[in-house]
Design an enzyme around this catalytic site. Structure first.
Site, PDB file in Angstrom:
ATOM      1  N   ARG A  57      24.287  20.947  -6.237  1.00 36.95           N
ATOM      2  CA  ARG A  57      24.233  19.955  -5.171  1.00 36.95           C
ATOM      3  C   ARG A  57      25.410  19.014  -5.443  1.00 36.95           C
ATOM      4  O   ARG A  57      25.687  18.682  -6.593  1.00 36.95           O
ATOM      5  CB  ARG A  57      22.932  19.167  -5.210  1.00 36.95           C
ATOM      6  CG  ARG A  57      21.688  20.065  -5.296  1.00 36.95           C
ATOM      7  CD  ARG A  57      20.863  20.049  -4.042  1.00 36.95           C
ATOM      8  NE  ARG A  57      19.711  20.939  -4.150  1.00 36.95           N
ATOM      9  CZ  ARG A  57      19.521  22.011  -3.413  1.00 36.95           C
ATOM     10  NH1 ARG A  57      20.401  22.375  -2.491  1.00 36.95           N
ATOM     11  NH2 ARG A  57      18.438  22.745  -3.530  1.00 36.95           N
ATOM     12  N   THR A 110      19.610  31.115   2.604  1.00 35.63           N
ATOM     13  CA  THR A 110      18.637  30.145   2.065  1.00 35.63           C
ATOM     14  C   THR A 110      17.258  30.782   2.102  1.00 35.63           C
ATOM     15  O   THR A 110      16.933  31.479   3.071  1.00 35.63           O
ATOM     16  CB  THR A 110      18.592  28.824   2.871  1.00 35.63           C
ATOM     17  OG1 THR A 110      17.396  28.115   2.501  1.00 35.63           O
ATOM     18  CG2 THR A 110      18.566  29.014   4.372  1.00 35.63           C
ATOM     19  N   ASP A 112      14.641  29.231   2.564  1.00 33.20           N
ATOM     20  CA  ASP A 112      13.776  28.437   3.453  1.00 33.20           C
ATOM     21  C   ASP A 112      13.696  28.987   4.882  1.00 33.20           C
ATOM     22  O   ASP A 112      12.779  28.667   5.623  1.00 33.20           O
ATOM     23  CB  ASP A 112      14.266  26.983   3.509  1.00 33.20           C
ATOM     24  CG  ASP A 112      14.299  26.340   2.129  1.00 33.20           C
ATOM     25  OD1 ASP A 112      13.592  26.826   1.231  1.00 33.20           O
ATOM     26  OD2 ASP A 112      15.053  25.366   1.943  1.00 33.20           O
ATOM     27  N   GLY A 155      10.175  25.936   0.543  1.00 34.83           N
ATOM     28  CA  GLY A 155      10.584  25.998   1.940  1.00 34.83           C
ATOM     29  C   GLY A 155      11.133  24.675   2.439  1.00 34.83           C
ATOM     30  O   GLY A 155      11.410  24.512   3.624  1.00 34.83           O
ATOM     31  N   GLU A 172      -6.781  33.055   3.784  1.00 39.70           N
ATOM     32  CA  GLU A 172      -7.859  32.545   4.641  1.00 39.70           C
ATOM     33  C   GLU A 172      -7.423  31.319   5.436  1.00 39.70           C
ATOM     34  O   GLU A 172      -8.015  30.997   6.467  1.00 39.70           O
ATOM     35  CB  GLU A 172      -9.095  32.198   3.790  1.00 39.70           C
ATOM     36  CG  GLU A 172     -10.010  33.384   3.510  1.00 39.70           C
ATOM     37  CD  GLU A 172      -9.367  34.473   2.684  1.00 39.70           C
ATOM     38  OE1 GLU A 172      -8.624  34.141   1.750  1.00 39.70           O
ATOM     39  OE2 GLU A 172      -9.596  35.659   2.997  1.00 39.70           O
ATOM     40  N   ARG A 196     -19.191  33.071   6.603  1.00 38.50           N
ATOM     41  CA  ARG A 196     -19.003  34.390   7.250  1.00 38.50           C
ATOM     42  C   ARG A 196     -19.192  35.532   6.261  1.00 38.50           C
ATOM     43  O   ARG A 196     -18.988  36.687   6.587  1.00 38.50           O
ATOM     44  CB  ARG A 196     -17.594  34.487   7.833  1.00 38.50           C
ATOM     45  CG  ARG A 196     -17.366  33.650   9.083  1.00 38.50           C
ATOM     46  CD  ARG A 196     -16.161  34.153   9.887  1.00 38.50           C
ATOM     47  NE  ARG A 196     -14.935  34.202   9.118  1.00 38.50           N
ATOM     48  CZ  ARG A 196     -14.110  33.161   8.941  1.00 38.50           C
ATOM     49  NH1 ARG A 196     -14.406  31.999   9.470  1.00 38.50           N
ATOM     50  NH2 ARG A 196     -12.997  33.301   8.234  1.00 38.50           N
TER      51      ARG A 196
END
Ligand code: F6P
Length: 308
Positions: A57, A110, A112, A155, A172, A196
């Site tokens: 960076r 990337t 992401d 992400g 789920e 369920r």
């Protein structure tokens, strides 16, 4: 990224050009840290994760002064064209250099998948497969022990990886920034799973969601007695990066890298090479940096239906 560097190097040499790798991204550009790359220098790279050139960076490059220095260094070294492999930050920098008149072509890369101008970017598929491996393993324990697990995936501000990992991993529930679910709603969804007849639950959470692993686990801990079950969290973090690139990423990186060279050779620059409607295509960098990529929220509905 290594596969893209290899492609740019070999396609550039094929054009009769001298190719130089820039070490550590924009900080190497400002510091003039270049390395001549020959055909053999990029051999055996495609199997390796990350980038052998290094990446960093570079806050300095965000300033006008940093960009001007980079431009000065490029001209001083007699560089005639630049390929920038990276995501939003990298392509914003590429656009700034293009605006200053330097021939730049971007390559969409990337994990992401938040970069406008490419349906899918280099690294996404490999990162997704790593997330899936973790989800599959957690699911085995969740199922054997009747537990609820939460997996937080990377992400940045985008929920793409989380949503796709949830669908492909048979989760789920999923929590993404584009479609926030609050802790109470999530607890209800999980309770409904048990009602369920499910013996377990796996929740995939995007790191960029307002209620990420930290806040969700806290809520479940505080309400444990009332909810009747606990939620254990695994944060994948940087484990998601650095995996051996799969076939999809190697091919995408090779195609985009070679296309970037072809674009420069044809005098077409100031563009990003990405996957557009399934084909390699160019999008102006000016468009890339001013548009936000959105995710298809129908996929959120698909995840819900599949979680039954
Ligand atoms: O942009 C890629 C990415 O891995 C994001 O998913 C994540 O939020 C970020 O980079 C992590 O950056 P750093 O390694 O600098 O902490």
């Amino acid at each position: 990224m290594n596969a893209a560097v290899r492609a740019v190097t070999r396609a550039g040499i094929e054009q009769g050009w001298e190719v130089y790798g820039v070490r550590s991204g924009y900080s190497g550009l400002i510091g003039g840290s270049f390395r001549r790359l020959l055909v053999r220098d990029v051999g055996g790279l495609m199997q390796q994760a990350g980038t052998f050139l290094g990446s960093a960076r570079c806050p300095e490059f965000r300033m006008d002064e940093g960009k001007d220095t980079a431009l000065h260094v490029l001209n001083r070294e007699g560089i005639e064209g630049l390929v920038v492999i990276g995501g939003n930050g990298s392509q914003t920098g590429a656009h700034a250099l293009a605006e200053r008149g330097f021939p730049v072509v971007g390559v969409a890369s990337t994990i992401d998948n938040d970069l406008y101008g490419s349906e899918i970017t280099i690294g996404v598929d490999t990162a997704l497969n790593i997330a899936l491996e973790a989800i599959d393993r957690l699911k085995a324990t969740a199922s054997s022990h009747g537990r609820a697990f939460l997996v937080e995936v990377m992400g940045r501000h985008c929920g793409y990886l989380a949503l796709m990992a949830a669908i492909a991993g048979g989760a789920e529930a999923v929590v993404i920034p584009e479609r926030e679910v609050d802790p109470t709603e999530l607890a209800e969804q999980l309770r409904a799973c048990y009602q369920r007849g499910k013996s377990h639950a796996v929740v995939v959470v995007a790191e960029g969601a307002r209620h990420n692993a930290g806040t969700l686990v806290r809520h479940f801990e505080e309400n444990r007695a009332r909810l009747g079950f606990e939620l254990r969290a695994t944060i994948l973090g940087h484990v998601q990066r650095g995996g051996t690139p799969g076939a999809f990423d190697r091919l995408l990186a090779t195609r985009l890298g070679a296309a970037a060279v072809a674009s420069l050779a044809h005098g077409r620059h100031g563009v990003l090479m990405g996957l557009v409607r399934g084909e390699v295509g160019a999008t102006p960098l000016a468009e890339v940096v001013t548009h936000q990529k959105t995710i298809d929220l129908e996929l959120f509905e698909l995840a819900r239906v599949m979680a039954q």
